[in-house]
Design a protein around this motif. Structure first.
Motif: not given
Length: 415
Positions: A95-98, A114-125
């Motif tokens: 939601d900062r850069e969009r 408007r965008v959902s909250e930032d989320t980390d994604i592990e490798p291969g996921q």
């Protein structure tokens, strides 16, 4: 005004990406390698791949869902094929850069989310991303989805359930501003759907933003301005004319030509006849080709009244090479890596987003070509640079890429 931070396998399959063989409806170009630790199933639904082979991400199960009359939700699963953890924010999909938008080629309009909250994604996921946009007209059936790090893709619109708000910031609707320049001046296309409030001739806030964007692109200081309301009333054409006079000033002369009637693709064409010949190259720099980068046309395809052009840039060397691309408009010249199209009688500039947006034009959204570093293309990697342009009347064009010495010839394929 600077806005540097604002920010298409042939066959019977189900992806629409930017490929040399054209739009296809399951594997995308430059599909990410599956990480050895991946427990993910094979991609499902509509899929589009990465714009850069060095940034192996993929959007899976892409859907556009109407949420009531006023909202449209974009949903997809973002797959991380890299060896390190990434997040939505690493691609500007927060939601900062969009760095995410919808484009309606039928109407010449664009939507920011408007965008959902930032989320980390592990490798291969994968992780699910939801972005909520203002709803397009009810008769809209598909839109172009553009997102940083991914190839643009046409997605059909379905009926869906209400979605959570996600953030307090609202999405916005804006106009595409597209320029065609010739030997004596330029014509700027503005879509009428978002220019007026209701059925009257009162300009909307989106119209004011579009006229501001048009003013930035006018490089002459005098000449004749003609406002041609295609399938519009003379009153609406006159309203645009008055706003242009206020914006451009009295050193220009003004006239209107309104054409009544009803038609899809209603628009306003603003022609600025200044005597300036703009058919030559827009860039004299050759730093990218001099460094060893190689460019080839991937495709140039029609989308309603536009063409979607893409060029594949490859680094065949053994060292990283700079590709300091910037999605920012600069009068009279192209920024590094930016595309431009030319025919015998006209030149076509990439279409711009009018305010409110977070990047200047409908093209490659940023210089994220590899994890963790901006403006650099690793050895043996390739990136697809793309842009949306007003459609030429010709069957072929010359493609110029700022930073390359040679222009490339390309046939225009049907959409």
């Amino acid at each position: 005004m600077s806005r540097t931070t604002k920010r298409l396998a042939c066959g019977a399959a189900l992806v629409l990406g930017l490929t040399a063989c054209g739009p296809v409806r399951q594997a995308a170009t430059q599909a990410p390698a599956r990480h050895p630790k991946s427990a993910e199933k094979e991609p499902q639904g509509l899929v589009t791949g990465p714009s850069s082979s060095a940034l192996p991400v993929e959007a899976r199960n892409i859907r556009l869902l109407r949420s009531g009359r006023s909202e449209l939700a974009l949903r997809f699963d973002l797959f991380n094929g890299a060896a390190k953890r990434i997040s939505f924010g690493d691609l500007g999909l927060d939601d900062r850069e969009r760095l995410l938008a919808l484009v309606d080629p039928q109407r010449g309009t664009a939507y920011s989310p408007r965008v959902s909250e930032d989320t980390d994604i592990e490798p291969g996921q994968s992780a699910p991303l939801t972005a909520v946009f203002p709803a397009p007209p009810e008769d809209a059936t598909e839109l172009l989805v553009v997102a940083d790090g991914l190839l643009p893709v046409m997605v059909p619109i379905e009926d869906g359930d209400p979605v959570p708000a996600g953030t307090e910031r609202e999405g916005e609707t804006g106009a595409l501003v597209c320029a065609t320049t010739g030997r004596t001046g330029a014509t700027y296309r503005l879509p009428s759907d978002v220019l007026f409030k209701g059925d009257g001739a009162t300009l909307s806030p989106a119209a004011r933003a579009a006229i501001d964007a048009l003013r930035e692109r006018v490089t002459s200081t005098s000449g004749q301005v003609t406002v041609d309301g295609r399938h519009l009333s003379e009153q609406r054409a006159a309203a645009v004319n008055d706003a242009l006079r206020e914006s451009l000033g009295d050193d220009f002369t003004y006239r209107t030509a309104g054409h009544g009637g009803r038609a899809q693709n209603r628009r306003v064409d603003v022609t600025v006849a200044s005597g300036e010949n703009a058919l030559g190259r827009r860039s004299d720099t050759t730093d990218l080709s001099d460094a060893g980068l190689v460019a080839e046309v991937a495709s140039v395809r029609r989308l309603a009244g536009y063409v979607l052009a893409s060029v594949k840039v490859t680094n065949p060397t053994a060292a990283p090479l700079a590709l300091d691309y910037d999605n920012h408009y600069t009068p009279k010249e192209l920024t590094t890596g930016q595309l431009s199209l030319a025919g015998e009688q006209a030149r076509y500039d990439v279409c711009g987003f009018a305010e409110p947006t977070y990047f200047d034009f409908v093209g490659t959204l940023s210089q994220r070509f590899a994890p963790g570093k901006l403006g650099s293309l690793p050895p043996d990697a390739s990136v697809t640079l793309w842009g949306l342009f007003p459609a030429p009347a010709t069957s072929s064009v010359q493609v110029e890429i700022a930073g390359f010495a040679d222009t490339l010839t390309a046939d225009i394929s049907p959409g």
